[in-house]
Design a protein around this motif. Structure first.
Motif, PDB file in Angstrom:
ATOM      1  N   LEU A  48      39.406 -72.513  23.756  1.00  0.00           N
ATOM      2  CA  LEU A  48      39.042 -71.653  22.631  1.00  0.00           C
ATOM      3  C   LEU A  48      37.530 -71.651  22.427  1.00  0.00           C
ATOM      4  O   LEU A  48      36.924 -70.597  22.217  1.00  0.00           O
ATOM      5  CB  LEU A  48      39.757 -72.135  21.370  1.00  0.00           C
ATOM      6  N   SER A  49      36.903 -72.795  22.534  1.00  0.00           N
ATOM      7  CA  SER A  49      35.444 -72.903  22.393  1.00  0.00           C
ATOM      8  C   SER A  49      34.730 -72.103  23.480  1.00  0.00           C
ATOM      9  O   SER A  49      33.743 -71.403  23.208  1.00  0.00           O
ATOM     10  CB  SER A  49      35.007 -74.367  22.468  1.00  0.00           C
ATOM     11  N   LYS A  50      35.223 -72.180  24.702  1.00  0.00           N
ATOM     12  CA  LYS A  50      34.634 -71.413  25.809  1.00  0.00           C
ATOM     13  C   LYS A  50      34.745 -69.913  25.546  1.00  0.00           C
ATOM     14  O   LYS A  50      33.807 -69.157  25.817  1.00  0.00           O
ATOM     15  CB  LYS A  50      35.334 -71.748  27.124  1.00  0.00           C
ATOM     16  N   GLN A  51      35.885 -69.493  25.011  1.00  0.00           N
ATOM     17  CA  GLN A  51      36.090 -68.071  24.748  1.00  0.00           C
ATOM     18  C   GLN A  51      35.175 -67.570  23.624  1.00  0.00           C
ATOM     19  O   GLN A  51      34.668 -66.455  23.685  1.00  0.00           O
ATOM     20  CB  GLN A  51      37.559 -67.777  24.427  1.00  0.00           C
ATOM     21  N   VAL A  52      34.956 -68.403  22.605  1.00  0.00           N
ATOM     22  CA  VAL A  52      34.020 -68.028  21.533  1.00  0.00           C
ATOM     23  C   VAL A  52      32.632 -67.838  22.117  1.00  0.00           C
ATOM     24  O   VAL A  52      31.947 -66.849  21.827  1.00  0.00           O
ATOM     25  CB  VAL A  52      33.993 -69.100  20.414  1.00  0.00           C
ATOM     26  N   GLU A  53      32.198 -68.758  22.945  1.00  0.00           N
ATOM     27  CA  GLU A  53      30.862 -68.653  23.544  1.00  0.00           C
ATOM     28  C   GLU A  53      30.760 -67.442  24.455  1.00  0.00           C
ATOM     29  O   GLU A  53      29.736 -66.779  24.508  1.00  0.00           O
ATOM     30  CB  GLU A  53      30.522 -69.942  24.282  1.00  0.00           C
ATOM     31  N   ARG A  54      31.837 -67.114  25.164  1.00  0.00           N
ATOM     32  CA  ARG A  54      31.840 -65.944  26.039  1.00  0.00           C
ATOM     33  C   ARG A  54      31.714 -64.650  25.235  1.00  0.00           C
ATOM     34  O   ARG A  54      30.980 -63.735  25.617  1.00  0.00           O
ATOM     35  CB  ARG A  54      33.136 -65.908  26.857  1.00  0.00           C
ATOM     36  N   LEU A  55      32.396 -64.576  24.091  1.00  0.00           N
ATOM     37  CA  LEU A  55      32.368 -63.364  23.271  1.00  0.00           C
ATOM     38  C   LEU A  55      31.117 -63.240  22.410  1.00  0.00           C
ATOM     39  O   LEU A  55      30.750 -62.145  21.999  1.00  0.00           O
ATOM     40  CB  LEU A  55      33.586 -63.320  22.354  1.00  0.00           C
ATOM     41  N   SER A  56      30.473 -64.349  22.124  1.00  0.00           N
ATOM     42  CA  SER A  56      29.378 -64.362  21.166  1.00  0.00           C
ATOM     43  C   SER A  56      28.132 -63.645  21.687  1.00  0.00           C
ATOM     44  O   SER A  56      27.735 -63.811  22.838  1.00  0.00           O
ATOM     45  CB  SER A  56      29.023 -65.810  20.804  1.00  0.00           C
ATOM     46  N   ASP A  57      27.529 -62.871  20.798  1.00  0.00           N
ATOM     47  CA  ASP A  57      26.272 -62.196  21.112  1.00  0.00           C
ATOM     48  C   ASP A  57      25.064 -63.052  20.733  1.00  0.00           C
ATOM     49  O   ASP A  57      23.943 -62.712  21.065  1.00  0.00           O
ATOM     50  CB  ASP A  57      26.180 -60.861  20.363  1.00  0.00           C
ATOM     51  N   VAL A  58      25.289 -64.133  20.017  1.00  0.00           N
ATOM     52  CA  VAL A  58      24.206 -65.001  19.544  1.00  0.00           C
ATOM     53  C   VAL A  58      24.332 -66.367  20.212  1.00  0.00           C
ATOM     54  O   VAL A  58      24.828 -67.313  19.638  1.00  0.00           O
ATOM     55  CB  VAL A  58      24.220 -65.136  18.005  1.00  0.00           C
ATOM     56  N   LYS A  59      23.881 -66.460  21.424  1.00  0.00           N
ATOM     57  CA  LYS A  59      24.099 -67.637  22.250  1.00  0.00           C
ATOM     58  C   LYS A  59      23.447 -68.904  21.701  1.00  0.00           C
ATOM     59  O   LYS A  59      23.986 -69.984  21.851  1.00  0.00           O
ATOM     60  CB  LYS A  59      23.581 -67.392  23.675  1.00  0.00           C
ATOM     61  N   ASN A  60      22.313 -68.811  21.048  1.00  0.00           N
ATOM     62  CA  ASN A  60      21.604 -70.006  20.591  1.00  0.00           C
ATOM     63  C   ASN A  60      21.809 -70.315  19.119  1.00  0.00           C
ATOM     64  O   ASN A  60      21.233 -71.258  18.605  1.00  0.00           O
ATOM     65  CB  ASN A  60      20.105 -69.885  20.902  1.00  0.00           C
ATOM     66  N   SER A  61      22.610 -69.516  18.430  1.00  0.00           N
ATOM     67  CA  SER A  61      22.795 -69.715  16.997  1.00  0.00           C
ATOM     68  C   SER A  61      24.255 -69.963  16.639  1.00  0.00           C
ATOM     69  O   SER A  61      24.707 -69.586  15.566  1.00  0.00           O
ATOM     70  CB  SER A  61      22.277 -68.487  16.230  1.00  0.00           C
ATOM     71  N   ASN A  62      24.993 -70.600  17.521  1.00  0.00           N
ATOM     72  CA  ASN A  62      26.414 -70.822  17.268  1.00  0.00           C
ATOM     73  C   ASN A  62      26.677 -71.598  15.989  1.00  0.00           C
ATOM     74  O   ASN A  62      27.603 -71.295  15.253  1.00  0.00           O
ATOM     75  CB  ASN A  62      27.068 -71.540  18.450  1.00  0.00           C
ATOM     76  N   GLU A  63      25.854 -72.589  15.702  1.00  0.00           N
ATOM     77  CA  GLU A  63      26.072 -73.396  14.500  1.00  0.00           C
ATOM     78  C   GLU A  63      25.914 -72.554  13.244  1.00  0.00           C
ATOM     79  O   GLU A  63      26.725 -72.629  12.320  1.00  0.00           O
ATOM     80  CB  GLU A  63      25.101 -74.578  14.477  1.00  0.00           C
ATOM     81  N   LEU A  64      24.872 -71.725  13.207  1.00  0.00           N
ATOM     82  CA  LEU A  64      24.637 -70.850  12.057  1.00  0.00           C
ATOM     83  C   LEU A  64      25.773 -69.843  11.891  1.00  0.00           C
ATOM     84  O   LEU A  64      26.280 -69.638  10.782  1.00  0.00           O
ATOM     85  CB  LEU A  64      23.306 -70.115  12.222  1.00  0.00           C
ATOM     86  N   VAL A  65      26.206 -69.232  12.980  1.00  0.00           N
ATOM     87  CA  VAL A  65      27.295 -68.256  12.917  1.00  0.00           C
ATOM     88  C   VAL A  65      28.585 -68.936  12.471  1.00  0.00           C
ATOM     89  O   VAL A  65      29.337 -68.404  11.651  1.00  0.00           O
ATOM     90  CB  VAL A  65      27.481 -67.548  14.281  1.00  0.00           C
ATOM     91  N   GLN A  66      28.854 -70.143  12.978  1.00  0.00           N
ATOM     92  CA  GLN A  66      30.067 -70.867  12.591  1.00  0.00           C
ATOM     93  C   GLN A  66      30.059 -71.172  11.095  1.00  0.00           C
ATOM     94  O   GLN A  66      31.069 -71.022  10.426  1.00  0.00           O
ATOM     95  CB  GLN A  66      30.205 -72.161  13.406  1.00  0.00           C
TER      96      GLN A  66
END
Length: 163
Positions: A48-66
């Protein structure tokens, strides 16, 4: 094997079974309870984590988006299983079918049962947060979650739900 679409589900930790239980309301109007073992839940979270990263347009801001997703989720009524004929089964595999901006997640047993949902990035992030809370409630190790899912911000709750 025919898969039925999940409309919504609530996660709970079942201490008797030492498993995560998803109380599911299906789009066809029926209900199901599916169980996930600790081992399968960890594999699920990793994928699931891999899929979130694959879909995400904000690669370096995952913590902020989460954090944004966690704080913007609306609380809704959890699924209440009320039908005695509710199907109950142990999930033995979880499949991920990739689309452009969505993922279909299929929970299945080895024989006849399967339910699925289609999720975009926001729903996938919500699922990570809900499963984190359930892992904490169960007393299971949370090191399987990516670093950008802040364990210290997770509240311990009796259930989480996705609509």
């Amino acid at each position: 094997m025919h898969s039925r679409r999940l409309k919504t589900f609530t996660t709970n930790f079942d201490p008797t079974e030492d498993r995560i239980r998803l109380d599911c309301a299906l789009a066809v109007g029926s209900q199901a309870q599916i169980f996930l073992t600790n081992r399968l839940s960890k594999i699920f979270i990793t994928e699931l984590s891999k899929q979130v990263e694959r879909l995400s347009d904000v690669k370096n801001s995952n913590e902020l988006v989460q954090d944004f997703v966690r704080n913007s989720r609306l609380n809704r009524e959890p699924v209440s299983i009320s039908v005695k004929e509710t199907e109950k089964w142990l999930t033995n595999s979880i499949d991920f079918v990739k689309f452009d901006k969505k993922i279909r997640i299929i929970f299945r047993d080895n024989q006849t049962h399967a339910v699925h949902l289609e999720a975009d990035e926001v729903i996938l992030r919500n699922m990570l947060d809900i499963f984190l809370k359930t892992f904490i409630q169960a007393g299971w190790e949370t090191n399987v979650f990516p670093a950008w899912v802040d364990v210290s911000k997770a509240e311990t709750v009796s259930s989480g739900f996705i609509h």
